[in-house]
Every structure is written in C-alpha cells, then in structure tokens.
Design a protein around this motif. Structure first.
Motif, PDB file in Angstrom:
ATOM      1  N   ARG A   1       0.829  -1.209   0.000  1.00  0.00           N
ATOM      2  CA  ARG A   1       0.000   0.000   0.000  1.00  0.00           C
ATOM      3  C   ARG A   1       0.860   1.254   0.000  1.00  0.00           C
ATOM      4  NH1 ARG A   1      -2.516  -3.861   2.838  1.00  0.00           N
ATOM      5  NH2 ARG A   1      -4.748  -4.148   2.489  1.00  0.00           N
ATOM      6  N   ASN A   2       0.287   2.322  -0.543  1.00  0.00           N
ATOM      7  CA  ASN A   2       0.899   3.644  -0.488  1.00  0.00           C
ATOM      8  C   ASN A   2      -0.038   4.615   0.210  1.00  0.00           C
ATOM      9  OD1 ASN A   2       3.359   3.177  -1.823  1.00  0.00           O
ATOM     10  ND2 ASN A   2       2.428   3.487  -3.836  1.00  0.00           N
ATOM     11  N   ASN A   3       0.526   5.529   0.983  1.00  0.00           N
ATOM     12  CA  ASN A   3      -0.223   6.666   1.494  1.00  0.00           C
ATOM     13  C   ASN A   3      -0.205   7.789   0.467  1.00  0.00           C
ATOM     14  OD1 ASN A   3      -0.779   5.532   4.033  1.00  0.00           O
ATOM     15  ND2 ASN A   3       1.118   6.304   4.912  1.00  0.00           N
ATOM     16  N   SER A   4      -1.201   8.656   0.516  1.00  0.00           N
ATOM     17  CA  SER A   4      -1.223   9.905  -0.265  1.00  0.00           C
ATOM     18  C   SER A   4      -0.957   9.681  -1.746  1.00  0.00           C
ATOM     19  CB  SER A   4      -0.180  10.886   0.299  1.00  0.00           C
ATOM     20  OG  SER A   4      -0.342  11.072   1.684  1.00  0.00           O
ATOM     21  N   GLN A   5      -1.527   8.610  -2.299  1.00  0.00           N
ATOM     22  CA  GLN A   5      -1.268   8.279  -3.699  1.00  0.00           C
ATOM     23  C   GLN A   5      -2.337   8.855  -4.626  1.00  0.00           C
ATOM     24  OE1 GLN A   5       0.038   4.191  -5.141  1.00  0.00           O
ATOM     25  NE2 GLN A   5      -2.030   4.230  -5.997  1.00  0.00           N
TER      26      GLN A   5
ATOM     27  N   ASN B   1       8.276  11.431   2.691  1.00  0.00           N
ATOM     28  CA  ASN B   1       9.583  11.639   3.331  1.00  0.00           C
ATOM     29  C   ASN B   1      10.556  12.384   2.417  1.00  0.00           C
ATOM     30  OD1 ASN B   1       8.799  10.207   5.714  1.00  0.00           O
ATOM     31  ND2 ASN B   1       9.187   8.274   4.635  1.00  0.00           N
ATOM     32  N   ASN B   2      10.055  13.408   1.739  1.00  0.00           N
ATOM     33  CA  ASN B   2      10.864  14.294   0.902  1.00  0.00           C
ATOM     34  C   ASN B   2      11.429  13.609  -0.344  1.00  0.00           C
ATOM     35  OD1 ASN B   2      11.564  17.046   0.733  1.00  0.00           O
ATOM     36  ND2 ASN B   2      13.705  16.575   1.231  1.00  0.00           N
ATOM     37  N   ALA B   3      10.783  12.509  -0.771  1.00  0.00           N
ATOM     38  CA  ALA B   3      11.226  11.809  -1.984  1.00  0.00           C
ATOM     39  C   ALA B   3       9.996  11.315  -2.741  1.00  0.00           C
ATOM     40  CB  ALA B   3      12.138  10.648  -1.636  1.00  0.00           C
ATOM     41  N   ALA B   4       9.717  11.892  -3.905  1.00  0.00           N
ATOM     42  CA  ALA B   4       8.555  11.499  -4.698  1.00  0.00           C
ATOM     43  C   ALA B   4       8.684  10.036  -5.128  1.00  0.00           C
ATOM     44  CB  ALA B   4       8.429  12.400  -5.918  1.00  0.00           C
ATOM     45  N   LYS B   5       7.547   9.393  -5.372  1.00  0.00           N
ATOM     46  CA  LYS B   5       7.538   7.988  -5.774  1.00  0.00           C
ATOM     47  C   LYS B   5       6.530   7.765  -6.899  1.00  0.00           C
ATOM     48  CE  LYS B   5       6.576   3.290  -4.067  1.00  0.00           C
ATOM     49  NZ  LYS B   5       6.130   2.461  -2.927  1.00  0.00           N
TER      50      LYS B   5
ATOM     51  N   VAL C   1      11.316   5.076  -5.863  1.00  0.00           N
ATOM     52  CA  VAL C   1      11.370   6.276  -5.040  1.00  0.00           C
ATOM     53  C   VAL C   1      12.520   7.128  -5.565  1.00  0.00           C
ATOM     54  CG1 VAL C   1      11.746   7.208  -2.725  1.00  0.00           C
ATOM     55  CG2 VAL C   1      10.450   5.094  -3.029  1.00  0.00           C
ATOM     56  N   LYS C   2      12.324   8.430  -5.714  1.00  0.00           N
ATOM     57  CA  LYS C   2      13.353   9.301  -6.256  1.00  0.00           C
ATOM     58  C   LYS C   2      14.644   9.161  -5.458  1.00  0.00           C
ATOM     59  CE  LYS C   2      14.314  14.022  -7.741  1.00  0.00           C
ATOM     60  NZ  LYS C   2      13.824  15.418  -7.829  1.00  0.00           N
ATOM     61  N   GLY C   3      15.726   8.957  -6.171  1.00  0.00           N
ATOM     62  CA  GLY C   3      17.020   8.766  -5.527  1.00  0.00           C
ATOM     63  C   GLY C   3      17.355   7.311  -5.297  1.00  0.00           C
TER      64      GLY C   3
END
Length: 322
Positions: A149-153, A177-181, A202-204
């Motif tokens: 699951r993802n939050n805020s998707q 957590n400051n990293a877009a997904k 996840v970005k990065g």
C-alpha cells in the motif's frame, strides 16, 4: 386520484434517486494456528501464516449520471483474537488499510488517498495464492520490492480494453519523506491468461520491477515470474535486516484443483542477492505448499507450509468472507 398519482410519482422518483447511491459493509475473519521458525505455536488473525488479514470495511458508490460515478473506500484491520484493531500505520488506529475517494467513467478511474499499489495489483494477476499472507513470492521479494500500500497516492487506471489495462500511481515529494515515488503496471487478464509488468521507484533509489504470467488449463494452473527487488524487503515491506540491497530471482509454481479442494506448490530461486555495497550474501530456494478446501463460496479451510530463507514455518486456519 391526482394526489395519489402525484404521491406515487414522488415515491418512484425518490426510490430511483436512492438506487443511484449505495454503501456496502464487507470484511474478512481469518483465524489460524501456526508456528514460525524459532517461535511457539500460537493463534493469529493477521500473521504471515494466515491466508489473509482479518478486517472490516465500507465502500460506497454514487451514480452521477452520464456514465460518471464517484466512490470511496475505508478499511480497518481487526485482531480477531481479541477484537482490537490491527493496522500497521497510525499507531494501529483509524482506517489503516484503506482510506480513499475516486471518480470514474468510461475514460477510466482517478483515485486519491491510501490504497493498494499498482505493483500489488500487477502481482495478483499471476500469483497463485491471490497474494495470501504466506505467498512465497511476496515474502521473498515483497510486492515488487515494496509495500502493498501507499499513502497519499494519486492514481489513474485505464478502462479495461478486452483484458488490457494499466495503472499509474504517484506520490508527491512532500507526502513521501521528501522523496517522490511512482508506481505503474500494465496488465492483461482475459480468460485463462493473466500477465503483468509492474515497476516502482522512489526518487534517488533504484527501480523495482517484475514480469509474470499465469495460464489456467482448467483444473490446473501454471505460473512463472521474474522478480527484481532493488531494495531487498520482506513480505510486509520492511527492509530485510534493515539493510538495503538487491534480490533478483525467478518463480515457478502450479495449482491443481479437485472439486472444492486445491493444492498449490510455488517455488522461488534467487539469482542475485547482495547488500547496498555490492557484497554478496547467501541465495535461497524458497517454497510454499498450500492446501485449501471450500466449505462454501465465502468460507474455506487451509493449511500451509512455508520454507523461507532456511526456516520452516507452518499453519492452518479458517477464513470467512462477508
């Protein structure tokens, strides 16, 4: 006579309006007894050896006319052993399994909130147990290397075109957590065939991806997949040993049905397993043996044996869907 006709017309109109909106209460009660390696035999309702997690939920839909619909879904985990909550987020409070709203039509569906990921849905297109808690694929490689699951998707799902569909999910930087997904799947599910390509990142970080397929011959189904988890995770989405690394492998399994009974054997084999610094670690062949017997369309008993990273785990239980 006119008053009677008017009253009947008003009643019919109100009935039609009420029929355009509905709310459904649903849920699962799953209780089992099992033993994880190194632990004592115990009862569980949302454990690794359960078929699924006990839960209760509400889903609603409103017909807005012109083919447009709006809906919502709230779902709460339940500890069926003591009646308490059983969620992995928000300190075990609230609707930790699902909390979302959606808008859909013949153009597809747009959804916002906490929900199952596109990668999860892709895996279920070919995974033999229906993504059971004891799934050897998910316990070895996660749900395509990530949580279920993802939050805020934000997500968009295309219409189903003769079995073809796709879903794209995105989480903003401030909500993760400051990293877009991003998370995406492309699926074909039609008749005896189920196949999907899923990926998330996840970005990065590095990209997790999986490609799998299943063919149902009638009383026998065969499934295979390639799993590339760039972040080695357990089935619950937690990072294995709190160390990020790679875990790539293949899976092969089959299900045989005998009327109301079925037996599934699913096997995974690591092709690559290493830590973030490139150090090689032990590769495993894992396996699941599952037996199920349907008592009705909504109730079944099950038994499972899970060989996972050198450990032996087993359980049996009863599941009722309502």
């Amino acid at each position: 006579m006119k008053k009677t006709l008017i009253a009947l017309a008003v009643l019919a109109a109100s009935g039609a309006a009420m029929a355009q909106s509905s709310v459904t209460l649903y849920g699962v009660v799953d209780l089992g007894i099992g033993k994880m390696d190194g632990e004592k035999v115990n009862m569980t309702s949302s454990g690794t050896l359960n078929n699924g997690n006990s839960r209760i939920g509400l889903r609603g839909v409103e017909d807005l006319g012109g083919g447009l619909k709006a809906g919502f879904n709230f779902e709460q985990g339940i500890n069926a052993e003591n009646g308490g909550s059983a969620n992995s987020v928000n300190g075990g409070l609230g609707w930790g399994r699902a909390a979302n709203v959606w808008l859909g039509g013949n153009w597809g569906t747009f959804k916002m909130g906490r929900t199952l990921t596109p990668s999860y849905y892709g895996l279920t297109a070919y995974e033999l147990t229906g993504a059971a808690n004891y799934s050897v694929v998910a316990n070895t490689y996660g749900f395509v290397g990530a949580n279920a699951r993802n939050n805020s998707q934000f997500s968009y799902t295309t219409p189903n075109l003769s079995g073809f569909s796709a879903e794209l999910g995105y989480i903003l930087k401030a909500d993760n957590n400051n990293a877009a997904k991003w998370d995406v799947n492309a699926m074909y599910v039609n008749g005896p065939i189920g196949a999907a390509l899923s990926a998330n990142k996840v970005k990065g970080g590095k990209t997790n991806y999986a490609l799998g397929g299943k063919y149902n011959f009638g009383n026998f189904a065969l499934a295979a997949s390639y799993q590339a988890a760039a972040n080695s995770v357990n089935g619950d989405g937690s990072v294995a040993n709190a160390v990020v690394g790679k875990r790539h492998g293949v899976t092969l399994g089959g299900t045989v049905a005998f009327g109301a009974a079925s037996v599934t054997l699913d096997v995974t084999r690591d092709l690559k397993r290493e830590l973030a610094d490139g150090a090689k670690i032990k590769k495993y062949t894992n396996a699941l043996l599952e037996a199920k017997y349907a008592l009705s369309k909504r109730t079944f008993v099950y038994g499972d044996y899970l060989r996972l990273d050198g450990t032996n785990n087993y359980g049996f239980g009863l599941r009722h869907n309502f």
